[in-house]
Scaffold this motif. Sequence first.
Motif, short mmCIF file in Angstrom:
data_model
loop_
_atom_site.label_atom_id
_atom_site.label_comp_id
_atom_site.label_asym_id
_atom_site.label_seq_id
_atom_site.Cartn_x
_atom_site.Cartn_y
_atom_site.Cartn_z
N ILE A 150 0.84 -1.20 0.00
CA ILE A 150 0.00 0.00 0.00
C ILE A 150 0.88 1.25 0.00
CG2 ILE A 150 -1.68 1.33 1.34
CD1 ILE A 150 -2.82 -1.45 2.24
N ASN A 151 1.91 1.25 0.83
CA ASN A 151 2.83 2.40 0.86
C ASN A 151 3.49 2.62 -0.49
OD1 ASN A 151 2.31 3.08 3.55
ND2 ASN A 151 3.88 1.69 4.30
N ASN A 152 3.84 1.53 -1.17
CA ASN A 152 4.44 1.65 -2.50
C ASN A 152 3.44 2.22 -3.51
OD1 ASN A 152 7.03 0.80 -1.87
ND2 ASN A 152 6.55 -1.34 -2.24
N TYR A 153 2.19 1.80 -3.44
CA TYR A 153 1.18 2.32 -4.35
C TYR A 153 1.01 3.83 -4.14
CZ TYR A 153 -0.05 -2.61 -4.99
OH TYR A 153 -0.02 -3.95 -5.25
N VAL A 154 1.08 4.26 -2.88
CA VAL A 154 0.98 5.69 -2.59
C VAL A 154 2.22 6.41 -3.14
CG1 VAL A 154 0.95 7.42 -0.74
CG2 VAL A 154 -0.54 5.41 -0.59
N LYS A 155 3.40 5.85 -2.89
CA LYS A 155 4.65 6.47 -3.37
C LYS A 155 4.68 6.56 -4.89
CE LYS A 155 7.59 5.08 0.46
NZ LYS A 155 8.60 4.13 0.92
N LEU A 156 4.14 5.53 -5.55
CA LEU A 156 4.10 5.52 -7.01
C LEU A 156 2.97 6.39 -7.56
CD1 LEU A 156 4.74 1.71 -7.63
CD2 LEU A 156 6.31 3.61 -8.12
N LYS A 157 2.21 7.00 -6.66
CA LYS A 157 1.09 7.87 -7.00
C LYS A 157 0.02 7.12 -7.80
CE LYS A 157 3.76 11.95 -6.48
NZ LYS A 157 4.32 13.14 -6.91
N LEU A 158 -0.18 5.84 -7.43
CA LEU A 158 -1.26 5.06 -8.03
C LEU A 158 -2.57 5.29 -7.27
CD1 LEU A 158 0.68 1.72 -8.50
CD2 LEU A 158 -0.10 3.24 -10.31
N MET A 159 -2.45 5.82 -6.07
CA MET A 159 -3.61 6.12 -5.23
C MET A 159 -3.26 7.30 -4.34
SD MET A 159 -3.41 2.87 -2.62
CE MET A 159 -4.36 3.53 -1.28
N PRO A 199 -5.13 8.09 -11.12
CA PRO A 199 -4.99 8.31 -9.68
C PRO A 199 -5.51 9.65 -9.17
CG PRO A 199 -2.88 8.58 -10.74
CD PRO A 199 -3.84 8.12 -11.80
N ASN A 200 -5.94 10.52 -10.05
CA ASN A 200 -6.36 11.86 -9.62
C ASN A 200 -7.88 12.02 -9.56
OD1 ASN A 200 -6.73 11.65 -12.33
ND2 ASN A 200 -5.85 13.64 -12.86
N MET A 201 -8.61 10.95 -9.63
CA MET A 201 -10.08 11.06 -9.58
C MET A 201 -10.53 11.29 -8.14
SD MET A 201 -11.44 8.14 -12.21
CE MET A 201 -10.63 6.81 -11.35
N GLU A 202 -11.64 11.99 -8.01
CA GLU A 202 -12.20 12.26 -6.69
C GLU A 202 -13.72 12.25 -6.78
OE1 GLU A 202 -10.73 16.06 -5.49
OE2 GLU A 202 -8.73 15.30 -5.01
N GLY A 203 -14.35 12.21 -5.64
CA GLY A 203 -15.78 12.40 -5.52
C GLY A 203 -16.62 11.52 -6.43
N GLU A 204 -17.59 12.17 -7.07
CA GLU A 204 -18.55 11.46 -7.91
C GLU A 204 -17.89 10.75 -9.08
OE1 GLU A 204 -22.29 9.99 -8.22
OE2 GLU A 204 -21.57 11.28 -6.63
N GLN A 205 -16.86 11.37 -9.66
CA GLN A 205 -16.16 10.74 -10.78
C GLN A 205 -15.52 9.41 -10.34
OE1 GLN A 205 -12.54 12.59 -12.13
NE2 GLN A 205 -12.67 11.64 -14.15
#
Length: 187
Positions: free
Chosen positions: A62-71, A108-114
């Motif tokens: 999970i930390n790697n996914y965050v570092k890779l900016k996948l989430m 990785p940049n989606m938010e909210g309703e999208q």
Amino acid sequence: MHYNLEKFSQYYHETSDFLRGFQLPLWEDFPDIALYMDQLIILINRYLPFQDNERTVTASMINNYVKLKLMPRPYKKKYDRSHLAYLVVICSLKDALGMAVIQRIFPPNMEGEQLKERYNAFVRNQVKAYHFVADQADSVAIPLLQEERPDRIHDLVMQTAVSASVAKNLAERFSAQQTPDPPKKDS
């Protein structure tokens, strides 16, 4: 290759039933509370099919996914529905696709309703894909099982493997055709 027809038949039907009955949780099914890492890991591992002890989601993954900016990054070490959605998608696709392709499919940049809409669409497509795979496997397996041809079960194994390879290749090619979203017009 040798197969015990009775055991294979039982295993095959259990797997086919699972594929036809499994569905990932929808956005609305996620808890609407912030979770700590250990809670997130327990929950995400419950959601994912085909997990074994070697493939469970870990804190370092999970930390790697965050570092890779996948989430997105957690907020004050807490995770919400958006993190669950990203993790379900990433973990569902990572064995078949590279992270760059997953990023194109699920930016990785989606938010909210999208994000909610894209995630729920992913779940609907997962259901369709599992049914499609089960139907395709049935088209090969059922005749072999009815004819009691354990010597031909390797045909099912080979067709499944080749199908996975073709599907991976197509997903990569289709996702490469994606273009950036046009800029939003100011109202």
